[in-house]
Design an enzyme around this catalytic site. Structure first.
Site, PDB file in Angstrom:
ATOM      1  N   LYS A 112       0.819  -1.214   0.000  1.00 18.68           N
ATOM      2  CA  LYS A 112       0.000   0.000   0.000  1.00 18.68           C
ATOM      3  C   LYS A 112       0.856   1.268   0.000  1.00 18.68           C
ATOM      4  CE  LYS A 112      -4.370  -1.891   1.403  1.00 18.68           C
ATOM      5  NZ  LYS A 112      -4.150  -3.345   1.569  1.00 18.68           N
TER       6      LYS A 112
HETATM    7  C1  LIG Z   1      -4.794  -4.425   0.988  1.00 21.61           C
HETATM    8  C2  LIG Z   1      -4.046  -5.708   0.905  1.00 21.61           C
HETATM    9  C3  LIG Z   1      -4.378  -6.708  -0.040  1.00 21.61           C
HETATM   10  C4  LIG Z   1      -5.580  -6.602  -0.963  1.00 21.61           C
HETATM   11  O1  LIG Z   1      -5.399  -5.653  -1.998  1.00 21.61           O
HETATM   12  P1  LIG Z   1      -6.670  -5.123  -2.827  1.00 21.61           P
HETATM   13  O2  LIG Z   1      -6.144  -4.028  -3.683  1.00 21.61           O
HETATM   14  O3  LIG Z   1      -7.662  -4.625  -1.803  1.00 21.61           O
HETATM   15  O4  LIG Z   1      -7.220  -6.256  -3.616  1.00 21.61           O
HETATM   16  C5  LIG Z   1      -3.571  -7.841  -0.087  1.00 21.61           C
HETATM   17  N1  LIG Z   1      -2.520  -8.017   0.744  1.00 21.61           N
HETATM   18  C6  LIG Z   1      -2.176  -7.073   1.664  1.00 21.61           C
HETATM   19  C7  LIG Z   1      -1.015  -7.336   2.558  1.00 21.61           C
HETATM   20  C8  LIG Z   1      -2.921  -5.895   1.781  1.00 21.61           C
HETATM   21  O5  LIG Z   1      -2.575  -4.981   2.711  1.00 21.61           O
END
Ligand SMILES: *Cc1c(COP(=O)(O)O)cnc(C)c1O
Length: 470
Positions: A112
């Site tokens: 993220k």
């Molecule tokens: C947010 C997240 C996801 C999922 O990603 P999306 O874009 O919501 O599909 C997967 N793995 C981790 C570690 C995350 O923080």
């Protein structure tokens, strides 16, 4: 570049307004009216660019003329300078044709950071240019909150409020948020679950009077700025592996809200030669059921070892459906489908559309036991300790490679978090609890600041409005 709402009733907006807007006023999601398309030759030429240079080349079309390109270059450089790996998104081989794309070298150790470091710098630029102040309010099940705080804390014109479910996130995750003591950062530990946090953010977004004239900006994964930033690492990794020249490639993506894998889909639409995009889900399997049985139906939430993927309905999926229906010129059908889903919590699409989606995507569902087994197996085979979310991607990739659809291409599994954020699962897999990286060594002894608040909308609103005019 103009952006339109998936539901067709909200005004078209330019780039900066789309970033500040979040959800469209008709309830839809903003989508660029056209995509740039690169030829094989143009893509090959980009192989010599480093991550930041590639980011610029891939995304400059989305900006239009609202930000001058020199400033845009600086925003990109600023956004990746806090990563702790020179390659930004390094690849690690785990078996003959299978690679991990490590997306956890940012300041808060999850993928993220790729989007939120960028979004924070982008907001800082737009707001200081417009002399505008905003309030960022977000809910987190663990990873988004710290990434948003680290991305946006330097933004002078924003106050940031992050709601997390009290006692329901890991200690590392909490401390990554609550030890940031900047004056414009406020952590709320809500006495409820993640769903309660999300509902509260939604109601505040719908009625912003309590913000006395300030605009609320949503930084959740439906924000176009986040999607856009995530397109880049699909190109970057494919180029490192020589795709186009001699190889084909498929990506396996641990999926929750469908933001990350939707970025991969856009990369494909923009010309990158991707064979399959593999949707890897945990036991919250709405996307898996959809691809296999045309059964997109909301089911009760299950708590799993991969909390960042514990979602009932994937918000960004609306953007994908819009794309396929638009190709068939069936905008009206699409809107009635979405409206119906809001009422009935279930949806079935035309069989032609489902078949088209199944040509671009595959889906696998991985439960907690398989997560643990995969973490242990990958450690034995390669010495890598992967986190429970990444394990879902790796296991799905392996199931795909064992299926009849596999054409011998290279597989890239997105590793979305550092295992140190989820020690519980690592210990269950029989491994030693991983150690914090050097730059976070002092996290356990750092001072925390956060407010525990009961699960009551009015009390949370009062707390926020009391802080925004300080
Ligand atoms: C947010 C997240 C996801 C999922 O990603 P999306 O874009 O919501 O599909 C997967 N793995 C981790 C570690 C995350 O923080």
């Amino acid at each position: 570049m103009k952006y339109r709402s998936s539901r067709g009733l909200a005004p078209e907006l330019g780039f900066e307004d789309v970033i500040l807007q979040g959800l469209a006023s008709d309830g839809g999601l903003y989508i660029p009216k056209s995509l740039p398309r690169f030829s094989d030759q143009e893509i090959l030429k980009m192989a010599k660019l480093n991550y930041q240079q590639l980011f610029f080349e891939i995304t400059k079309y989305f900006i239009g003329d609202q930000i001058d390109l020199k400033t845009y270059r600086e925003i990109i450089d600023e956004s990746y300078k806090n990563f702790h790996h020179l390659a930004i998104a390094p690849l690690k081989q785990i078996s003959h044709n299978h690679f991990l794309l490590e997306l956890f070298h940012g300041p808060t150790l999850s993928f993220k950071d790729f989007a939120l470091q960028f979004l924070g710098n982008l907001l800082a630029h737009i707001l200081s240019k417009r002399k505008q102040e905003i309030v960022i309010i977000g809910a987190t099940s663990g990873d988004t909150g710290s990434a948003a705080i680290m991305g946006c804390k330097a933004c002078q014109n924003a106050k940031i409020f992050i709601l997390h479910p009290n006692n329901l996130i890991s200690l590392v995750q909490r401390k990554q948020m609550t030890t940031i003591l900047d004056k414009n950062v406020f952590n709320i530990a809500l006495e409820g679950n993640f769903d309660d946090c999300q509902k509260m953010v939604k109601s505040m977004f719908a009625n912003q009077e309590f913000l006395v004239g300030k605009k609320m900006v949503a930084i959740n994964s439906i924000n176009w700025g986040r999607i856009m930033a995530q397109i880049v690492y699909y190109f970057y990794s494919a180029l490192r592996l020589g795709v186009g020249e001699k190889n084909n490639i498929s990506f396996s993506v641990p999926t929750g809200n469908f933001g990350d894998i939707y970025a991969g889909f856009l990369a494909k639409r923009m010309g990158l030669k991707i064979s399959k995009l593999i949707i890897a889900t945990n036991s919250n399997d709405i996307l898996y059921r959809f691809l296999k049985n045309n059964d997109y139906k909301k089911m009760p939430l299950q708590a799993t070892l991969s909390p960042s993927m514990d979602i009932q309905v994937a918000s960004n999926f609306e953007r994908l459906l819009f794309d396929y229906y638009q190709q068939k010129n069936s905008q009206e059908k699409f809107v009635s489908l979405i409206k119906n889903f809001e009422i009935s919590s279930k949806m079935t699409v035309d069989s032609e559309i489902l078949a088209a989606i199944n040509r671009d995507f595959d889906a696998f569902k991985i439960d907690d036991q398989e997560i643990i087994a995969t973490i242990s197996q990958i450690y034995q085979e390669s010495g890598e300790i992967i986190d429970p979310h990444s394990a879902i991607g790796v296991k799905a990739a392996r199931q795909f490679m064992a299926s009849k659809d596999y054409q011998g291409e290279l597989l890239v599994s997105l590793a979305t978090a550092n295992s140190v954020k989820f020690p519980g699962a690592i210990i269950k897999a029989g491994l030693k609890s991983p150690e914090l990286p050097k730059f976070l060594e002092d996290l356990p002894i750092k001072k925390e600041r956060y407010q525990i608040i009961e699960n009551d909308l009015q009390i949370v609103k009062d707390y926020i409005s009391g802080k925004i005019n300080l």
